[in-house]
Scaffold this active site. Structure first.
Site, PDB file in Angstrom:
ATOM      1  N   HIS A 462      14.715  11.179   4.616  1.00 10.98           N
ATOM      2  CA  HIS A 462      13.574  10.616   5.706  1.00 10.98           C
ATOM      3  C   HIS A 462      12.130  10.993   5.232  1.00 10.98           C
ATOM      4  O   HIS A 462      11.423  10.219   5.115  1.00 10.98           O
ATOM      5  CB  HIS A 462      13.885  11.222   7.211  1.00 10.98           C
ATOM      6  CG  HIS A 462      12.983  10.717   8.180  1.00 10.98           C
ATOM      7  ND1 HIS A 462      13.038   9.601   9.013  1.00 10.98           N
ATOM      8  CD2 HIS A 462      11.704  11.156   8.287  1.00 10.98           C
ATOM      9  CE1 HIS A 462      12.243   9.727   9.777  1.00 10.98           C
ATOM     10  NE2 HIS A 462      11.270  10.573   9.422  1.00 10.98           N
ATOM     11  N   GLU A 463      12.326  12.250   5.036  1.00 10.82           N
ATOM     12  CA  GLU A 463      10.868  12.707   4.499  1.00 10.82           C
ATOM     13  C   GLU A 463      10.405  12.126   3.156  1.00 10.82           C
ATOM     14  O   GLU A 463       9.256  11.979   2.898  1.00 10.82           O
ATOM     15  CB  GLU A 463      10.600  14.433   4.540  1.00 10.82           C
ATOM     16  CG  GLU A 463      10.838  14.859   6.088  1.00 10.82           C
ATOM     17  CD  GLU A 463      10.004  14.227   7.068  1.00 10.82           C
ATOM     18  OE1 GLU A 463       9.039  13.914   6.813  1.00 10.82           O
ATOM     19  OE2 GLU A 463      10.610  14.420   8.182  1.00 10.82           O
ATOM     20  N   HIS A 466       8.846   8.839   3.386  1.00 10.47           N
ATOM     21  CA  HIS A 466       7.534   9.098   3.831  1.00 10.47           C
ATOM     22  C   HIS A 466       6.524   9.253   2.423  1.00 10.47           C
ATOM     23  O   HIS A 466       5.542   8.692   2.219  1.00 10.47           O
ATOM     24  CB  HIS A 466       7.011  10.133   4.841  1.00 10.47           C
ATOM     25  CG  HIS A 466       7.536   9.914   6.289  1.00 10.47           C
ATOM     26  ND1 HIS A 466       6.918   8.762   6.779  1.00 10.47           N
ATOM     27  CD2 HIS A 466       8.083  10.528   7.232  1.00 10.47           C
ATOM     28  CE1 HIS A 466       7.460   8.687   8.026  1.00 10.47           C
ATOM     29  NE2 HIS A 466       8.099   9.902   8.309  1.00 10.47           N
ATOM     30  N   HIS A 469       5.901   6.305   0.395  1.00 11.19           N
ATOM     31  CA  HIS A 469       4.810   5.499   1.060  1.00 11.19           C
ATOM     32  C   HIS A 469       3.852   6.028   0.553  1.00 11.19           C
ATOM     33  O   HIS A 469       2.659   4.998   0.345  1.00 11.19           O
ATOM     34  CB  HIS A 469       5.080   5.583   2.551  1.00 11.19           C
ATOM     35  CG  HIS A 469       4.371   4.303   3.379  1.00 11.19           C
ATOM     36  ND1 HIS A 469       4.273   4.412   4.623  1.00 11.19           N
ATOM     37  CD2 HIS A 469       3.640   3.191   3.082  1.00 11.19           C
ATOM     38  CE1 HIS A 469       3.761   3.139   5.105  1.00 11.19           C
ATOM     39  NE2 HIS A 469       3.428   2.529   4.109  1.00 11.19           N
TER      40      HIS A 469
END
Length: 671
Positions: A462-463, A466, A469
């Site tokens: 998940h991290e 980010h 991105h």
């Protein structure tokens, strides 16, 4: 010695020279950077030339570059490796920075230049990015109160300052409560736990012996595996009591004052309540749209949870305990049921989910999708556990990535992604990002491999979503770079990247046993994936309840007693008695440590509507690594930051925006 912030850094890729930064450097560096930023704004505001995009908006984008250089490094350290001295600086910085922001927003000469450009925007011949940045800049000033006058403007500045102080204190109180509590374990109790948890508890206690702390990576497994109901109760109640233990670290009064001030701020800006103001610029658009989403999720989630609760209550009574199922029982009996139905448990899975191998897996997936390469490098770090990597693509430098994965008392709870430098191309430069992932995984004994639960591995992915991105951002202006997007869109890349952890070919390569090196057996992998949605009633209820309470806190009149209002909302929605909110008010850092997720905790669910649908785009091709779909994802989502409206970007990638049915199917709560 010379303050490092007053020098040009000769560190690898311009990383902050943490090995030379002393506590005494932060304040003078911040004061100097604030003075530089103020002088830059004054120059823009007093420019005798007619305003244009370059001499006003673009110049404003560059005005606080030195300040960002200092503060991004400071807050990275203060969040991940805090000390009393750093906490004192945070408390000092909060009113200083708020006062500076109020001064910028209140600079009428500056706003008049921005407003003049906005009013004549159709004649300026701006490119798409410039037009977007102008709109966002003007909107930011207006929403911050630039059009207020007299006492209203003064009061807005006071509110802003007070909220910044309260948010800092909330975070520090929570860290203090989390750091202060430990529960020693006897050898007898320790022996009843899985080997990985025994090792983590010993590492957490050090010379004091094995302990359970309030780190999620310790307390949750303890609630899953300890057969001692009384110890589970003690651990759960301490975990739930963070921020409401009385005394100086109690957050209840802070939450009440925060909600009251937010309501007042919204009304000064002409809105009925804070939620209406906040959601105006998000994808959802209104409290009603959020309420509809949350209740559409709540109904099937609660039904599933209640059905599971009946099963767990029977298991509790079969163990000889009387009375109802309690919140400290749920995880223990759910784990027992998972073992029985799927023949798996974390003790079986964790040896196949080594931290180092999961890091490699995340890098490998990113390489196959987007062509990036990761190479660990030597660089100054704020803590010995932090590891630094250069990220390249086709031999060209793309970013620096820092991973800080282990829990420690000086680190706030949770997991997050932040930057110490954002991607942009302002002033003709090609500035590449410095990206930081922070987690709180249990640190093993020296010489032992770090082992993760499947949820831990999902958090790592998940991290890193980010981080992608940030690293793949390709825009000109920093204010629209990377994650500078609507709050209910920002979780799309992170939640989407989680899906690749469940791709069998990824697991076959990287889920290898810590001792034997053998890949995870196919049968075990099948059972693990089949159990991926196990207990989703519980997980969805605890998350959605938190989102509903957050929304209702910010709709209408702010509650004088948030704890009473929390109880009322939970009763209204029929909260199952054996499930607690994921984030109760006194430790709801998402909402009260700052404004980021205030009236916005729903955004994880909103983004999940899209991430389930987005991964379907890959499934439809028959290839989870389909290059054309990956290229489209990068082109329309990951590289574009906030350069266009979130819904437009998503529809360019996928063709349409999904509804809540995609979310429910993804969680196994609908056919």
């Amino acid at each position: 010695m010379t303050n490092p912030f007053l020098e040009t850094w000769d560190t690898p890729f311009g990383l902050p020279p943490f090995d030379r930064i002393a506590v005494g450097d932060w304040m003078p560096a911040t004061e100097a950077a604030l003075a530089e930023a103020r002088a830059a704004v004054e120059t823009i505001a007093a420019n005798p030339e007619a305003p244009n995009f370059d001499n006003t908006v673009a110049a404003l984008e560059m005005s606080d570059e030195a300040l960002g250089r200092v503060l991004s490094a400071f807050y990275a350290v203060a969040s991940a490796d805090s000390t009393p001295a750093l906490q004192a600086l945070q408390r000092d910085f909060a009113p200083m920075l708020s006062a500076h922001m109020s001064w910028v927003i209140g600079n009428q000469a500056l706003f008049e230049r921005i407003d003049a450009l906005w009013q004549t925007r159709e004649t300026l011949d701006l490119g798409p990015e410039e037009a977007r940045v102008l709109m966002l800049t003007h909107r930011r000033f207006v929403r911050a109160g630039a059009q207020l006058e007299g006492q209203a403007a003064v009061r807005m500045a006071e509110i802003r300052t007070r909220l910044s102080v309260l948010g800092t204190q909330f975070s520090q109180n929570l860290l203090a409560d989390e750091s202060a509590w430990t529960m020693p374990l006897s050898e007898e109790e320790l022996a009843k736990l899985p080997a990985g948890l025994r090792s983590a508890a010993k590492a957490a206690g050090g010379d004091k012996g094995a302990v359970i702390t309030l780190s999620r990576s310790l307390v949750v497994p303890f609630l899953q595996y300890s057969p001692n109901r009384e110890l589970r109760r003690r651990a759960f109640e301490a975990w739930g009591a963070r921020g409401m233990n009385g005394g100086e670290t109690d957050n209840r009064a802070i939450a009440a004052e925060t909600l009251k001030l937010r309501e007042e701020r919204a009304k000064l800006l002409g809105h009925d309540d804070y939620a209406s103001w906040k959601l105006e610029t998000e994808m959802a658009g209104s409290p009603q749209a959020v309420r509809e989403l949350l209740h559409a999720v709540w109904t099937p989630a609660r039904a599933a949870a209640e059905a599971d609760a009946a099963i767990y209550a029977d298991m509790l009574h079969a163990d000889g305990h009387e009375g109802p199922l309690e919140p400290w029982d749920w995880r223990y009996y759910a784990e027992g049921r998972r073992r029985a139905e799927h023949e798996i448990d974390d003790g079986t899975l964790k040896p196949y989910l080594q931290l180092d191998r999961m890091i490699e897996a995340a890098f490998s997936v990113a390489h196959r999708l987007f062509g990036i390469e990761a190479r660990e490098i030597e660089a100054p770090a704020y803590h010995p556990d932090a590891r630094t990597f250069e990220i390249t693509r086709r031999g060209e430098h793309l970013a620096v990535f820092v991973g800080d994965w282990f829990a420690r008392p000086s680190k706030r709870s949770g997991a997050w992604c932040t930057t110490m430098r954002d991607q942009h191309r302002m002033a003709g430069r090609d500035v590449r990002p410095l990206v930081l992932n922070v987690c709180n995984f249990a640190k093993p004994d020296a010489g032992e491999p770090a082992l993760l639960s499947f949820d831990d591995a999902r958090t790592l992915f998940h991290e890193f979503g980010h981080a992608l991105h940030q690293m793949l951002s390709d825009v000109t202006y920093e204010s629209i770079s990377a994650t500078s997007v609507a709050r209910d869109f920002v979780e799309l890349p992170s939640q989407l990247f989680e899906h690749w952890l469940e791709v069998p070919e990824v697991l076959r390569e990287f889920a290898t046993h810590a001792e034997t090196g053998e890949p995870m057996p196919e049968a075990l992998m099948d059972r693990m994936l089949a159990a991926a949605n196990f207990d989703q009633g519980f997980a969805t209820v605890e998350q959605t309840a938190s989102a509903i309470v957050d929304l209702e806190f910010h709709c209408g009149t702010a509650p004088a007693d948030p704890m009473q209002r929390q109880a009322e909302v939970l009763e209204e929605i029929g909260m199952p008695r054996a499930i607690a909110m994921r984030h109760a008010t006194p430790h709801f850092a998402h909402v009260f440590s700052g404004d980021g997720y205030a009236a916005g905790y729903y955004s994880y669910l909103w983004s999940e509507m899209m991430d389930a649908d987005a991964f379907e785009a890959f499934r439809e091709t028959g290839d989870a690594f389909d290059p054309e779909t990956a290229a489209r994802l990068e082109e329309h989502v990951l590289s574009r930051g906030g350069s266009e409206e979130a819904g437009v970007l998503y529809e360019r990638f996928r063709g349409s925006t999904p509804d809540v049915a995609a979310l429910l199917r993804g969680r196994g709560l609908a056919a």
